[in-house]
Design a protein around this motif. Structure first.
Motif, short mmCIF file in Angstrom:
data_model
loop_
_atom_site.label_atom_id
_atom_site.label_comp_id
_atom_site.label_asym_id
_atom_site.label_seq_id
_atom_site.Cartn_x
_atom_site.Cartn_y
_atom_site.Cartn_z
N LEU A 130 0.76 -1.17 -0.24
CA LEU A 130 0.17 0.02 0.15
C LEU A 130 0.90 1.30 0.09
N VAL A 131 2.11 1.22 0.80
CA VAL A 131 3.04 2.31 0.75
C VAL A 131 3.56 2.65 -0.77
N ALA A 132 3.96 1.58 -1.44
CA ALA A 132 4.31 1.68 -2.84
C ALA A 132 3.20 2.06 -3.76
N MET A 133 1.94 1.72 -3.41
CA MET A 133 0.76 2.17 -4.36
C MET A 133 0.58 3.67 -4.06
N SER A 134 0.88 3.92 -2.72
CA SER A 134 0.66 5.53 -2.63
C SER A 134 1.70 6.30 -2.95
N VAL A 135 2.80 5.87 -3.10
CA VAL A 135 4.06 6.48 -3.65
C VAL A 135 3.89 6.68 -5.23
N ALA A 136 3.31 5.83 -5.89
CA ALA A 136 3.09 5.66 -7.00
C ALA A 136 2.11 6.66 -7.48
N GLY A 137 1.04 6.70 -6.79
CA GLY A 137 -0.13 7.70 -7.10
C GLY A 137 0.22 8.92 -6.80
N VAL A 138 0.97 9.23 -5.84
CA VAL A 138 1.71 10.67 -5.50
C VAL A 138 2.45 11.25 -6.91
N ALA A 139 3.42 10.14 -7.38
CA ALA A 139 4.35 10.63 -8.30
C ALA A 139 3.46 11.14 -9.68
N VAL A 140 2.40 10.29 -10.03
CA VAL A 140 1.80 10.33 -11.14
C VAL A 140 0.90 11.65 -10.82
N ALA A 141 0.34 11.91 -9.81
CA ALA A 141 -0.40 13.30 -9.33
C ALA A 141 0.43 14.43 -9.78
N PHE A 142 1.74 14.36 -9.16
CA PHE A 142 2.60 15.54 -9.45
C PHE A 142 3.18 15.75 -10.91
N GLU A 143 3.00 14.59 -11.41
CA GLU A 143 3.66 14.62 -12.88
C GLU A 143 2.46 15.23 -13.95
N ARG A 144 1.28 14.73 -13.54
CA ARG A 144 0.09 15.09 -14.20
C ARG A 144 -0.10 16.71 -14.02
N ALA A 145 0.01 16.98 -12.83
CA ALA A 145 -0.04 18.38 -12.62
C ALA A 145 0.72 19.51 -13.06
N ALA A 146 2.02 18.97 -13.12
CA ALA A 146 3.13 19.74 -13.87
C ALA A 146 2.91 19.70 -15.14
N PHE A 147 2.39 18.75 -15.95
CA PHE A 147 2.08 18.86 -17.16
C PHE A 147 1.20 19.93 -17.72
N LEU A 148 0.01 19.57 -16.78
CA LEU A 148 -1.27 20.66 -17.23
C LEU A 148 -0.76 22.09 -16.87
N LEU A 149 -0.21 22.32 -15.80
CA LEU A 149 0.25 23.72 -15.45
C LEU A 149 1.16 24.05 -16.59
N GLY A 150 2.21 23.30 -16.97
CA GLY A 150 3.04 23.66 -17.96
C GLY A 150 2.44 23.91 -19.47
N THR A 151 0.90 23.43 -19.68
CA THR A 151 0.51 23.44 -21.09
C THR A 151 -0.60 24.32 -20.61
N ARG A 152 -1.02 25.39 -19.86
CA ARG A 152 -1.87 26.12 -19.87
C ARG A 152 -1.77 27.79 -20.11
N ASP A 153 -2.68 28.29 -20.50
CA ASP A 153 -2.59 29.71 -21.13
C ASP A 153 -4.00 30.32 -20.62
N ASP A 154 -4.02 31.74 -20.72
CA ASP A 154 -5.23 32.27 -20.84
C ASP A 154 -6.06 32.37 -21.95
N VAL A 155 -6.58 31.46 -22.01
CA VAL A 155 -7.28 31.06 -23.54
C VAL A 155 -8.35 31.76 -23.62
N GLY A 156 -9.10 32.71 -22.87
CA GLY A 156 -9.93 33.80 -23.33
C GLY A 156 -9.21 35.05 -23.96
N ARG A 157 -7.94 35.29 -23.38
CA ARG A 157 -7.31 36.52 -24.24
C ARG A 157 -6.60 35.90 -25.41
N LEU A 158 -6.17 34.49 -25.36
CA LEU A 158 -5.81 33.98 -26.58
C LEU A 158 -6.87 33.90 -27.69
#
Length: 211
Positions: free
Chosen positions: A22-50
């Protein structure tokens, strides 16, 4: 008989390996969550202004500047609209649909891991509970039905296993749902931006036809 033997083996090993799993599963889940959050934050923009900038440039007929404005944006919404603007009226819709599917795959990458953790972590915890209960019964039998400290320890571990399984599953499910909602919203904004491109291309095609 095979099931009984398997349960005996699990009971002999104890529930500690379940906690480590369960600890290993938790670590995997946190790693995926951080990786996806970083990707989504890195590919965002003010789309209304765009969208406003692109609409203004297209209204002036400045396609090159509009394309450059889309290329400057890191947003997947810009990536989808750029595919349509580069294709021309004949294939704009198909190109944007194809790019939308590729963008969806990029944004949903690894999310299946979070879904799997959220769905299965409680069952892993339940397995630890079952093992703990089996060991508790054996402890009870070994002491002639008398309550002992070993019995209480086994029962405690059994209950904790279920709790840990839920603690692993709940954040995984929460992040999975959050990311899915963000992805739907971004694809919706991409369609709105794509409509601006399609409207411009249709108007230019009509103007050429009338000319």
């Amino acid at each position: 008989m095979e099931l009984e033997t398997l349960l005996s083996v699990f009971a002999h090993l104890g529930a500690r390996w379940v906690f480590w799993l369960l600890v290993a599963m938790s670590v995997a889940g946190v790693a995926v969550a951080f990786e996806r959050a970083a990707f989504l934050l890195g590919t965002r923009d003010d789309v209304g202004r765009l969208r406003a900038d692109v609409a203004r440039l297209l209204a002036r007929g400045d396609v090159e500047l509009a394309r450059r404005r889309l290329e400057e944006s890191p947003a997947v919404e810009a990536r989808i609209a750029r595919a349509g603007l580069s294709a021309g009226m004949a294939g704009a819709d198909e190109r944007m649909r194809a790019e939308e599917q590729m963008a969806r795959l990029d944004m949903e990458k690894h999310l299946s891991i979070l879904g799997t953790l959220g769905a299965n972590a409680p069952f892993v915890g339940l397995l630890g509970t079952v093992i703990g209960i089996i060991r508790a019964f054996r402890e009870l039998e070994a002491h002639g039905g008398l309550v002992s400290s070993g019995l209480l320890t086994e029962v405690g571990e059994a209950l904790v296993a279920t709790a840990v399984g839920l603690l692993v599953a709940l954040p995984a499910i929460a992040f999975f749902n959050l990311f899915q909602r963000v992805i739907r919203a971004r694809l919706g904004r991409a369609q709105a931006l794509g409509f601006e491109v399609l409207a411009f291309l249709a108007a230019r095609a009509d103007a050429r036809g009338a000319g």
